[in-house]
Structures are given as structure tokens and as C-alpha cells.
Design an enzyme around this catalytic site. Sequence first.
Site, PDB file in Angstrom:
ATOM      1  N   SER A 220      -0.181  11.685  16.690  1.00 61.88           N
ATOM      2  CA  SER A 220      -1.195  12.412  15.929  1.00 61.88           C
ATOM      3  C   SER A 220      -0.826  12.370  14.453  1.00 61.88           C
ATOM      4  O   SER A 220       0.360  12.466  14.098  1.00 61.88           O
ATOM      5  CB  SER A 220      -1.290  13.863  16.421  1.00 61.88           C
ATOM      6  OG  SER A 220      -0.066  14.532  16.212  1.00 61.88           O
ATOM      7  N   GLY A 222      -2.530  14.150  11.767  1.00 64.05           N
ATOM      8  CA  GLY A 222      -3.235  15.141  10.957  1.00 64.05           C
ATOM      9  C   GLY A 222      -4.614  14.629  10.576  1.00 64.05           C
ATOM     10  O   GLY A 222      -5.325  14.041  11.391  1.00 64.05           O
ATOM     11  N   ALA A 223      -4.975  14.826   9.310  1.00 64.99           N
ATOM     12  CA  ALA A 223      -6.320  14.416   8.855  1.00 64.99           C
ATOM     13  C   ALA A 223      -6.521  12.908   8.938  1.00 64.99           C
ATOM     14  O   ALA A 223      -7.653  12.428   8.858  1.00 64.99           O
ATOM     15  CB  ALA A 223      -6.542  14.903   7.426  1.00 64.99           C
ATOM     16  N   GLY A 225      -6.038  11.149  11.547  1.00 67.80           N
ATOM     17  CA  GLY A 225      -6.465  10.769  12.894  1.00 67.80           C
ATOM     18  C   GLY A 225      -5.322  10.593  13.858  1.00 67.80           C
ATOM     19  O   GLY A 225      -4.410  11.432  13.929  1.00 67.80           O
ATOM     20  N   GLY A 251      -2.742  19.569  17.837  1.00 75.18           N
ATOM     21  CA  GLY A 251      -2.030  18.537  18.602  1.00 75.18           C
ATOM     22  C   GLY A 251      -2.044  18.836  20.092  1.00 75.18           C
ATOM     23  O   GLY A 251      -2.119  17.933  20.922  1.00 75.18           O
ATOM     24  N   ASP A 252      -1.985  20.127  20.424  1.00 71.66           N
ATOM     25  CA  ASP A 252      -2.014  20.516  21.838  1.00 71.66           C
ATOM     26  C   ASP A 252      -3.396  20.237  22.424  1.00 71.66           C
ATOM     27  O   ASP A 252      -3.532  19.758  23.551  1.00 71.66           O
ATOM     28  CB  ASP A 252      -1.680  22.001  21.972  1.00 71.66           C
ATOM     29  CG  ASP A 252      -0.384  22.356  21.253  1.00 71.66           C
ATOM     30  OD1 ASP A 252      -0.301  23.463  20.687  1.00 71.66           O
ATOM     31  OD2 ASP A 252       0.532  21.507  21.218  1.00 71.66           O
TER      32      ASP A 252
HETATM   33  N1  ATP Z   1      -7.486  18.194   8.449  1.00 70.02           N
HETATM   34  C1  ATP Z   1      -7.831  17.553   9.574  1.00 70.02           C
HETATM   35  N2  ATP Z   1      -8.984  16.851   9.624  1.00 70.02           N
HETATM   36  C2  ATP Z   1      -9.339  16.194  10.765  1.00 70.02           C
HETATM   37  N3  ATP Z   1      -8.610  16.168  11.902  1.00 70.02           N
HETATM   38  C3  ATP Z   1      -7.452  16.851  11.879  1.00 70.02           C
HETATM   39  C4  ATP Z   1      -6.989  17.583  10.737  1.00 70.02           C
HETATM   40  N4  ATP Z   1      -5.789  18.141  11.046  1.00 70.02           N
HETATM   41  C5  ATP Z   1      -5.533  17.781  12.323  1.00 70.02           C
HETATM   42  N5  ATP Z   1      -6.521  17.023  12.818  1.00 70.02           N
HETATM   43  C6  ATP Z   1      -6.630  16.468  14.172  1.00 70.02           C
HETATM   44  O1  ATP Z   1      -5.679  17.115  14.989  1.00 70.02           O
HETATM   45  C7  ATP Z   1      -4.734  16.170  15.482  1.00 70.02           C
HETATM   46  C8  ATP Z   1      -3.386  16.821  15.568  1.00 70.02           C
HETATM   47  O2  ATP Z   1      -2.969  17.205  14.275  1.00 70.02           O
HETATM   48  P1  ATP Z   1      -1.421  17.098  13.901  1.00 70.02           P
HETATM   49  O3  ATP Z   1      -1.061  15.675  13.734  1.00 70.02           O
HETATM   50  O4  ATP Z   1      -1.200  18.023  12.781  1.00 70.02           O
HETATM   51  O5  ATP Z   1      -0.739  17.558  15.254  1.00 70.02           O
HETATM   52  P2  ATP Z   1       0.470  18.551  15.522  1.00 70.02           P
HETATM   53  O6  ATP Z   1       1.376  18.611  14.357  1.00 70.02           O
HETATM   54  O7  ATP Z   1       1.041  18.162  16.839  1.00 70.02           O
HETATM   55  O8  ATP Z   1      -0.313  19.916  15.664  1.00 70.02           O
HETATM   56  P3  ATP Z   1       0.229  21.242  16.414  1.00 70.02           P
HETATM   57  O9  ATP Z   1       1.713  21.074  16.565  1.00 70.02           O
HETATM   58  O10 ATP Z   1      -0.138  22.379  15.514  1.00 70.02           O
HETATM   59  O11 ATP Z   1      -0.507  21.263  17.717  1.00 70.02           O
HETATM   60  C9  ATP Z   1      -4.806  15.007  14.502  1.00 70.02           C
HETATM   61  O12 ATP Z   1      -4.364  13.818  15.095  1.00 70.02           O
HETATM   62  C10 ATP Z   1      -6.283  14.972  14.180  1.00 70.02           C
HETATM   63  O13 ATP Z   1      -6.987  14.317  15.226  1.00 70.02           O
HETATM   64  O1  F1X Z   2       8.244  25.987  17.825  1.00 70.33           O
HETATM   65  P1  F1X Z   2       7.405  24.960  18.583  1.00 70.33           P
HETATM   66  O2  F1X Z   2       7.548  25.144  20.072  1.00 70.33           O
HETATM   67  O3  F1X Z   2       7.607  23.536  18.126  1.00 70.33           O
HETATM   68  O4  F1X Z   2       5.883  25.258  18.200  1.00 70.33           O
HETATM   69  C1  F1X Z   2       5.353  26.504  18.554  1.00 70.33           C
HETATM   70  C2  F1X Z   2       3.916  26.538  18.067  1.00 70.33           C
HETATM   71  O5  F1X Z   2       3.839  26.388  16.649  1.00 70.33           O
HETATM   72  O6  F1X Z   2       3.204  25.458  18.673  1.00 70.33           O
HETATM   73  C3  F1X Z   2       1.870  25.842  18.911  1.00 70.33           C
HETATM   74  C4  F1X Z   2       0.976  24.963  18.093  1.00 70.33           C
HETATM   75  O7  F1X Z   2       1.174  23.614  18.489  1.00 70.33           O
HETATM   76  C5  F1X Z   2       1.751  27.332  18.564  1.00 70.33           C
HETATM   77  O8  F1X Z   2       1.035  27.999  19.578  1.00 70.33           O
HETATM   78  C6  F1X Z   2       3.190  27.806  18.492  1.00 70.33           C
HETATM   79  O9  F1X Z   2       3.367  28.876  17.579  1.00 70.33           O
END
Ligand code: ATP
Ligand code: F1X
Length: 313
Positions: A220, A222-223, A225, A251-252
Site C-alpha cells: 500500500s 498511501g495516496a 495507491g 491499510g486494514d
Molecule cells: N490520501 C489518500 N488518497 C487516496 N487513497 C489513500 C490515501 N491514503 C490512503 N489511501 C488508500 O489506503 C491504502 C492504505 O494506505 P496506507 O498505505 O497509508 O496503509 P497503512 O499505512 O497500512 O494504513 P493503516 O496502517 O493505517 O491501516 C492506500 O494504498 C490507498 O489505496
Molecule cells: O501499533 P500497530 O499494531 O502497528 O498499529 C495499531 C493501529 O494503529 O493500527 C490500526 C490502523 O491500521 C489502528 O486501529 C491501531 O491503532
Amino acid sequence: MILTLTLNPSLDRTIEIGSLTRGAVIRAAAAHLDPGGKGVNVSRALLANQVRSCAVVPFGGDEGRQLVALLSAEGIDMIPVPVAGATRSNVTLAEPDGTVTKVNEPGTALSPAELDTLGGAVLDAAQSADWVVASGSLPPGVPVDVYADLCRRFTAAGIQVAVDTSGPALVEAVAAGPTLVKPNREELAEATGTPIMCVGDVIAAAGKLRAMGARSVLTSLGADGALLMEDDQVWYGECPVEARRSSVGAGDAMLAGFLAAGARGTRALAEGLAWASAAVGLRGSRMPAPADIDRSAVRIGAPDPAQPLVSGG
Ligand SMILES: Nc1ncnc2c1ncn2[C@@H]1O[C@H](COP(=O)(O)OP(=O)(O)OP(=O)(O)O)[C@@H](O)[C@H]1O
Ligand SMILES: O=P(O)(O)OC[C@@]1(O)O[C@H](CO)[C@@H](O)[C@@H]1O
């Protein structure tokens, strides 16, 4: 059925502020409390979209009881395992433009006996599972190879394993040959020791994770994709978000949507992108329901290795 394991769940408090000023007293506009933890969120997203899931969740203290109560109120099918330490609370400061600042507590240590109980619960429940999802950070004192050990057991039993974690736990898990890993950009760069500035860097780093043992890599970005690498194929996709509220849990939601759509190929990538983007448009760490998910903005294609990554990395 998709079984999730969250060794380090959390109460997620999201506080909506105007702007973040260090040292100031900030009057919050609103606050939300959600059950949290990465595996918990995967189960929450699946439930919201009528996909069968069960969450194995250690809980302790008043905070843990509140977590279980919140999950029960959402109708989550779960196996709550009582532990001595209090469940942690994680705080997100969310600004109007969608910028989030997150403070995650480390969580409280799990004893070897508690870890054994959790492992037993997962092994029992996995007998009726198609997937086991091991997701999130490890609490203090938990061996770094805990996900790797579970991965070896389940793949030997023919059960597919997805891992979403970071640091040494991710590296150890990859070596155990998981079916799927879902790092974000920073986690992928850290696990492979390579800076990731463009799509080509993602492709190279995901290839390293596959060489280290992972079968499929869903990164993943972020923005920017996401990029899926499986077997000898690579796809890139994105789904713009009109109104960002909180990317926490996106991401979840992506992992949940990917698994819900069969966990392979462009259809699953597109579904993961759609669920993730929907999550970004929701407050706190709410997981998207069908009405929140818009698939029309999803774009999938061959990656352009020269494409720079513009979101924070
Ligand atoms: N600003 C954004 N605009 C469009 N899509 C986004 C944006 N932020 C996140 N996403 C979508 O969400 C997906 C997951 O975001 P990110 O890569 O931040 O995952 P992550 O860090 O695992 O998130 P988290 O740990 O909070 O679940 C990205 O691959 C994208 O598809
Ligand atoms: O500390 P970790 O386990 O890496 O992440 C925990 C966490 O940030 O992950 C979820 C978002 O992905 C939230 O529900 C929770 O607070």
C-alpha cells in the site's frame, strides 16, 4: 472464513482538532472511540461487508473490557482471550484536511502462558478457516518470530496466511513463506533496506520480499495507491479520494477488501483499493460498509517504474 489474530489490539481514540500546535491547549471539535488493532479492523471491515470472519483478541483491564464491549456492539464474531495486562489506547489527532498524527502505546507484555493460550485459540479456530491473518505490532516481550511460527504451522496444514506487520517481525514472517504480505511503503523500505522513491523502487523491493519467501506482496502506497506482485505478474492501481477524513485503518480495509475478492489478481487489487479509499473518507478508524464503497474511481494497470511517489514516504 477469515480468521484474524491481533496480538496488540487497541482502543482507538480519534480527536478532531483545527490544527496541531505543539505546547498549546487545543480545544477538540469532536472525538470518536473505535475498537482497534490491525487484525481487528480487518474483521470489522469484513463484517461490515457480510464476509465471514472471526477475530482472536487478547484483552485486559477496563480498557480490554471496553474493547470487547465495542466489538460485541458491532456484532463481531470473536474469541476474546483474557490477559493480565491492560489493553492499550492509541490516540489520533485528526485535522480538517485529513492529516492525522498518531500516538500508539506499546501495549502490555504477554506472558509465555498467555501466548500459548492465544496460539491454541488460533490453531483451534483455524481448522475452519480459509485464511489466517496475523496483523499488527507485537506487544513487548513477544518473540519476534511469533508470526513466522504461526505461518509455518498453517501453511503446512494448507491454510493460507496473510501477514501485515513491520520491522523484524515482518522479516521473520516473510522467511516462513506466507501466502501474502501487506506492507506499506515505509515497512517495505525498512524490511528490504532500500529507499523507495518511485514505483520502480516498489517493484524491486517487492521482488526482494518474494525472493525472501513471501508468495504475494500487496504494497500500500498511501495516496499513491498500491502495487500487487504475485508469481511473475505486477499490477499498479489507485483510487483518488475526494474528501479525506482519516487514513487510519485504510491499510486494514485494503487487506480486507483484497481477501474478500479472492486475494489474487486485478479484481482483488481493485476491491482492496476501493475499500481502502472508502475508509479514508470516514472519520476515526471506522471501516467502510457497502454504501461507503465507490468502485468507479479505481484505476488498474501496468506499473510505470519511473512514476514518482508523491505522498509522504
Ligand atoms: N490520501 C489518500 N488518497 C487516496 N487513497 C489513500 C490515501 N491514503 C490512503 N489511501 C488508500 O489506503 C491504502 C492504505 O494506505 P496506507 O498505505 O497509508 O496503509 P497503512 O499505512 O497500512 O494504513 P493503516 O496502517 O493505517 O491501516 C492506500 O494504498 C490507498 O489505496
Ligand atoms: O501499533 P500497530 O499494531 O502497528 O498499529 C495499531 C493501529 O494503529 O493500527 C490500526 C490502523 O491500521 C489502528 O486501529 C491501531 O491503532
